[in-house]
Design an enzyme around this catalytic site. Structure first.
Site, PDB file in Angstrom:
ATOM      1  N   LYS A 270     -13.376  38.681  69.251  1.00 27.06           N
ATOM      2  CA  LYS A 270     -14.545  37.856  68.960  1.00 27.06           C
ATOM      3  C   LYS A 270     -15.248  38.426  67.735  1.00 27.06           C
ATOM      4  O   LYS A 270     -15.060  39.591  67.350  1.00 27.06           O
ATOM      5  CB  LYS A 270     -15.508  37.802  70.153  1.00 27.06           C
ATOM      6  CG  LYS A 270     -16.018  39.169  70.647  1.00 27.06           C
ATOM      7  CD  LYS A 270     -17.157  39.747  69.853  1.00 27.06           C
ATOM      8  CE  LYS A 270     -17.600  41.112  70.369  1.00 27.06           C
ATOM      9  NZ  LYS A 270     -18.543  41.796  69.454  1.00 27.06           N
TER      10      LYS A 270
ATOM     11  N   ASP B 135     -19.756  43.065  77.178  1.00 26.00           N
ATOM     12  CA  ASP B 135     -19.082  41.974  76.469  1.00 26.00           C
ATOM     13  C   ASP B 135     -18.055  41.253  77.332  1.00 26.00           C
ATOM     14  O   ASP B 135     -17.607  40.148  76.972  1.00 26.00           O
ATOM     15  CB  ASP B 135     -18.371  42.497  75.214  1.00 26.00           C
ATOM     16  CG  ASP B 135     -19.330  42.846  74.090  1.00 26.00           C
ATOM     17  OD1 ASP B 135     -20.521  42.500  74.203  1.00 26.00           O
ATOM     18  OD2 ASP B 135     -18.883  43.456  73.106  1.00 26.00           O
TER      19      ASP B 135
END
Length: 269
Positions: free
Chosen positions: A8, A133
């Site tokens: 990401k 995350d």
């Protein structure tokens, strides 16, 4: 079963304050990108973990994939031993969430392989126990993360049709190192409002880690400047670094950096 945990990038990262639990209150938009590891999990008579590709530091028993397996095993005794192989392609300590992605994809794979019937909300709760995350990669779509990063809501951000140019200069920055130099700033402009105007991202969409880390590692600032000079309409460091990315409306020319720098150019779907 084989799957491909993807990385990401962060579109903006505001550090708003220090929490009582010693984490920081943040606001960021995480966006999935087509840079991936490969993860294979096979039921077996004995358990084992192996890896290839980029060397993974530390003892294997501390790997988040194994922690994910043991986390589910504590609640689901029907989990049998498994053989796990990870081919590591996402740079480590790069602000790309590779380890978190591996753990989250492992949770989803184990849920499918052993038919545990855990819904996505519960999978996110397990993922949050592995790292801030990790829950993002359960849905694996553009999301705004708040709290310590585990509180997620969909983000109306579409980058399809653009090109991503990602550069990792081989600098490993730990989360602890990154936060050590940061100064929280409360009262920042709402991230959701900033994201509505991509034409203003260059001046308004900031990563609060850049201020201290660019001073410590000037090459990161130089990479960002190079991306803008090459025609990026937006460039930023991702997460706590050290990867820097640029967004381009057309395929960019390859830039000239040292041979050991990892450079990725990908069209975004």
């Amino acid at each position: 079963m084989i799957t491909f945990p993807n990385a990401k990038i962060n579109l903006g990262l505001q550090i708003l304050g220090k929490r009582k639990d010693n984490f920081h209150e943040i606001s960021t938009c995480m966006y999935p990108i087509p840079v991936s590891d490969a993860l294979e999990i096979i039921p077996s008579d004995t358990s084992g973990f192996s890896s290839s590709g980029i060397a993974i530091p530390g003892e294997s028993e501390n790997n988040l994939i194994l922690k994910a397996y043991h986390l589910l095993g504590a609640d689901f005794p029907q989990l049998s031993p498994v053989q796990i192989h990870l081919h590591k392609n996402i740079p480590i300590g790069a602000g790309l969430g590779g380890g978190s992605a591996d753990a989250a994809f492992a949770l989803s794979m184990l849920n499918d392989i052993f038919e545990l019937k855990i819904d996505k909300q519960k999978l996110k709760q397990y993922a949050a126990r592995l790292g801030s995350d990790c829950p993002f990669f359960i849905e694996n779509q553009a999301q705004i993360a708040t709290g310590r990063g585990e509180l997620l809501q969909p983000a109306a951000v579409k980058l399809s049709g653009n090109w991503l140019y990602l550069i990792h200069p081989g600098i490993h920055i730990s989360t602890q190192e990154a936060y050590a130099g940061v100064q929280p700033r409360s009262g920042q402009k709402d991230l959701k409002e900033i994201l509505k105007k991509p034409e203003d991202w260059k001046k308004d969409l900031t990563n609060d880690f850049e201020s201290s880390l660019f001073k410590k590692y000037p090459i990161l600032s130089a990479i960002k400047s190079s991306l803008y000079q090459a025609g990026a309409w937006y460039a930023s460091m991702s997460g706590s670094g050290s990867s820097v990315f640029g967004l381009f409306s057309e395929e960019p020319e390859k830039l000239s950096f040292r041979d050991h720098y990892i450079q990725v150019r990908k069209a975004l779907d």
